[in-house]
Design an enzyme around this catalytic site. Structure first.
Site, PDB file in Angstrom:
ATOM      1  N   CYS A  50      -9.047  -6.740   3.889  1.00  0.00           N
ATOM      2  CA  CYS A  50      -8.086  -5.659   4.092  1.00  0.00           C
ATOM      3  C   CYS A  50      -8.608  -4.579   5.037  1.00  0.00           C
ATOM      4  O   CYS A  50      -7.915  -4.175   5.976  1.00  0.00           O
ATOM      5  CB  CYS A  50      -7.657  -5.068   2.753  1.00  0.00           C
ATOM      6  SG  CYS A  50      -9.013  -4.487   1.722  1.00  0.00           S
ATOM      7  N   TYR A 104      -3.890  -8.644  -8.412  1.00  0.00           N
ATOM      8  CA  TYR A 104      -3.042  -7.786  -7.593  1.00  0.00           C
ATOM      9  C   TYR A 104      -2.609  -8.476  -6.305  1.00  0.00           C
ATOM     10  O   TYR A 104      -1.456  -8.348  -5.889  1.00  0.00           O
ATOM     11  CB  TYR A 104      -3.746  -6.468  -7.280  1.00  0.00           C
ATOM     12  CG  TYR A 104      -3.878  -5.543  -8.475  1.00  0.00           C
ATOM     13  CD1 TYR A 104      -3.005  -5.622  -9.560  1.00  0.00           C
ATOM     14  CD2 TYR A 104      -4.874  -4.581  -8.517  1.00  0.00           C
ATOM     15  CE1 TYR A 104      -3.132  -4.764 -10.640  1.00  0.00           C
ATOM     16  CE2 TYR A 104      -4.993  -3.713  -9.597  1.00  0.00           C
ATOM     17  CZ  TYR A 104      -4.122  -3.813 -10.658  1.00  0.00           C
ATOM     18  OH  TYR A 104      -4.235  -2.961 -11.733  1.00  0.00           O
TER      19      TYR A 104
END
Lengths: 350, 350, 350, 350
Positions: free
Chosen positions: D150, D12
């Site tokens: 993240c 991803y």
């Protein structure tokens, strides 16, 4: 067989009370009021109930409703119960109030958390806080019950054993995540599907009104003044609450002591489950496991990095966070089997 | 009190059977088998059931399970029942099969829709298609029940009255929308949350295997050979089916004749509801209204532009589309109250 | 550099036009009107645009807006454009109308599909239907563009090659699934998150107004009168459309002939993709693959059971179904590179 | 024009790098490796990219990829970069590493947070932490970049101004909510749609590995040793992070001092937005507003009840939390316009 009325039966909490009480073997729902839907079949507002009842909403005032039944459930907005309950309390009817109007024991909390002076402070002492696992004894002799707030329920259930066992050494910080049903059935831009879907909305970063209830109950349990804060978020689902609470401790506790605290308080409780499964998909409580049921699921973790216990609780906000606690409390008050009408299994998948 | 076994109890259909049968007052679940989870508590695979049972999965073979109980539910994949049922059928046990292995009356349908010859064609005549509203009489004397496919259920229920009343003048075109639970519990890239969320997947534009069942049942009901086709879609939800079926008619029917067709067939049925409310939010059937219940919700519309009746059906695929129909059929077979264990109200909100 | 105005810029379609046109290198957005939000920053209504613009909504009338720019985009409700366009059409400004008020070539279609007589039928011939792949030549010399309806777009794109190649032998049956953004930004009980989440709502089982447009375009392409019907569903997502269309054929076609039909029509088109991958997760078009982009994804399947071609199309309803087609059409009209401002890649995951 | 390789381009994060770099005007993607998909078109694994590229995945080793280009992006799991980077670092290629293998300045942090000793501690000093707003100057002369985690990104961005301004008087408690894309593309029971949908999963109540990075950066900024803890939750969405951070202060701060802290640090930053709108639907940052963009949205609230500042941050975890920060850092390193290839507007609705 007792007769009951639901005042404000067209809202989401009222609808859930209706759904559960219609199936309750010990009560008969005689009155379900709705100003907006008076005269309509209840399944018009609650189409899930089609096939279960041909009842219609009545336009009874709360007082009229109270005159017709043994027990009244008030499923009305905060600030509305207080306009009717004082009179109703003189009528001999028992009252289960879903609003916040009688949740505080101390009238001084109303200006702090709701911004108004309580007009009937004497009544506050006559209400029992409708959390069966913590107030069972008082509920047995209660005539008036004030049902806890939904986020307050999940928070208090998950932190109470730590409070009782003396683990609360500092401010308790709660992070709450709740589905949309908690904000009621009034449409607005904020609840418009296109805006609300996929959003994570911190609707109350601080100052949430349930903090007052949580502090009240945890202070009672711990015997000391407990300080609590909370940030509350609406997330992408309809039903369910998860509360993640940070309890700071001065010394790192042994895990077995924490287990003992939870087991001592809830070991025999029919609606409390411990979800602690290190090898499974559901390692901790998750709203997905309780939706549709009256369970409060509990779990915890120890944070060794900062001496913190993470207390986790999850409920269906409309059941254990509202209608379920109300009915369970009523069952105790009335001397029914406490589980009556509430032993629905949550679904495998929602 | 009858004893039951569930073979394949760790899957989604098996789990739903378990959940419902554990609460059924007339039966006792004695055996729940799982090859993968043998020895584990059932609440390990089905954490929703924590607090309801301390049962464990057994590693019994289907035949061993059959030897211990009055009724066996086979919740196994297509092609697996057929390996065990012939032997089990000699053992005196009653069988409720969730797979497709005994759904066709005509052995010639197996090569067409499943690609294999049926190895025990004589048994096909001994199975009753477990759709209570259409086969109640046969179910009363049944010993073997074959439960319909989930999309087939919604389709047949919604079209059957039109078939019976002679409205099927051409090919019936079904558009099906189904939640993810219909594809089972085996992880794959296609069911990976990040890929599956928000997707609308036409997983079977043509040739869906349930077409065979639907044609079989509609042909029986109408007394003529009915031709059906379907496009099936997975959509962004877990439970629920909506089928939208185009029934072409040569002459535009009167609305009251269609109503008559539906009422004649289902007017007294406890699990069939008509959702037709031109002024409400839920004007037609919607999975949101049936999830968690054994209802089949029905509605229809007339399309004057092309002489078409739109027949709409909605069910919870795991209940009325599987476990619910299985239990309702068993109730009939056993002479229990047909509604026993199945009168759950759907929730107001899911 | 051309100047543009967006009339009705606070709605969802207006907001999408604004977002895309603000980044378009050949135009300058001079005016964005909103009656409700006049004077406010556009990022107040469209908070996604914060950081992109410090523009404010103006309270210009459509005619005032038209007097200030080269091109006006009318993003107003059906029935509202018609009140302004006749006057604006005399002012020398070019017009791109997002409403349905100028989509029909034949004034007789308005009473049928919209229930009113068209007050300016002469203007209808001056508008070009803003579907670049089908009307590119006319768009080059257009001054007035009428942008197709969102479901009409997906339907026409996916069926047009079959119409052109002579495959339409009977009624075309379209099943449409659309996200919530298609129903605009006005809150109501029907779009209240708690009600709309997880629902599958057949909001138009028959008689959808886009049928008129689809019949118009397919009839032009095929050279015969085409009959179409549709059932339209709102599903659990915000953006995206999938249309599944049943095209009945008298003789089963060869797959290569169908491929040829699609390739002939769209082989060189920059915004048309074929999604046909028998081994992948995305075997057919899926809104998940187009959201955020100007693509129309196409695929098909042959149904041998009933001689049917299943034509599948998917778009982002706000882009290829509205703002994207509008801008692409404008690019052609203005002689810009047709892809200008529109080559956003869809995200890997939404 | 610089040439780049993406190692691990089928995941991803790799896919998002590919998507953004294919549109970046200053670079050419020459190599995209995938062990699993070598030889396939990249649009087979990333079907969103169909129509953008006819590139195929290569089976180059990281070292082979490094030999062919100017810059290598390593989009590989933690513990995998470290096996290749030491050799690659001698080859003259520039490296942008997405893994955690070079994020810590202090080798002693690796055993604490990742459980292994760092085998190439000398290299740690050569890497710059790829957070452009905090390390712009070092990035200008960097050759090796380590892109933040993240959740660390959202946390650090939102707390850094408070750290700089001296507001961190105690432990910082972060509550993180993240979409499913953060856990990668490997299917499992935990990520199976039927299980993951509607769930709220506290996957890391304590001990999350990003805590180490956050403490490192906040300590650098504040000049003191900062103590941080976190509870991290997966919620019902695919993209996006919201972090709600509790910063405890000894004296209640003035709101203008907090504003000053944020403005001083970020006032000129192109990718930082303040979302503070007391009257709107989006009062605070919300993933819905940033998905698809490189923005970090920030907001805060003051909690007077317990002397706490609530610092709120929101990003698209795959962009500002991964690929976007990587490219922005590369832009600085290469002397490109820092915004190049990154000025996508978030959509109005996702």
């Amino acid at each position: 067989m007792k007769t009951v009325a639901i005042v404000g039966a067209s809202g989401y909490v009222g609808g859930e009370l209706l759904r559960l009480l219609l199936m309750h073997p010990e009560v008969e729902v005689k009155v379900a009021t709705s100003q907006q839907h008076a005269g309509e079949y209840v399944f018009k507002a609650h189409p899930n109930l089609k096939g279960f009842t041909s009842m219609r909403f009545s336009m009874d005032t709360p007082e009229e409703a109270a005159s017709k039944v043994d027990i009244v459930f008030m499923a009305v907005p905060h600030g509305s119960s207080i306009e009717h309950v004082p009179e109703m309390s003189e009528m001999g009817v028992k009252i289960v109030d879903m609003s916040a109007d009688f949740r505080f024991r101390n009238q001084a909390d109303y200006p702090v958390w709701y911004g108004w002076e309580h007009p009937a402070p004497d009544l506050l002492q006559k209400f029992v806080y409708g959390m069966p696992e913590l107030h069972r004894k008082e509920l047995k002799s209660a005539r008036f019950i004030s049902v806890p707030g939904c986020i307050a329920s999940s928070s208090i259930y998950s932190i109470a054993p730590l409070a009782k066992a003396g683990f609360l050494d500092g401010v308790v910080v709660i992070d709450a995540k709740i589905g949309s049903s908690g904000s009621g059935n009034k449409p607005s831009m904020a609840t418009h599907f296109s805006e609300r879907y996929n959003s994570v909305r911190i609707y109350s970063p601080s100052g949430h009104r349930h903090i007052g209830e949580i502090e009240q109950e945890l202070s009672i349990i711990s015997g000391t003044k407990v300080k609590v804060t909370m940030s509350a978020h609406s997330i992408n689902m309809v039903r369910g609450i998860l509360t993640t609470s940070s309890v700071f401790v001065e010394r790192e506790p042994k895990i077995q002591n924490i287990w003992n605290a939870y087991r001592t308080m809830y070991g025999e409780e029919p609606f409390v489950r411990f979800i602690m499964d290190p090898s499974g998909v559901y390692k901790y409580p998750d709203p997905k496991l309780v939706v549709g049921s009256n369970f409060i699921d509990l779990g915890f973790a120890i944070d060794r990095h900062v001496k913190r216990i993470v207390a986790i609780g999850s409920i269906d906000n409309l059941i254990k966070g509202a209608a379920g606690n109300a009915i369970q409390s009523m069952n105790i008050m009335e001397g029914f089997d406490e589980k009556e009408g509430l032993m629905m299994s949550p679904m495998r998948l929602v």
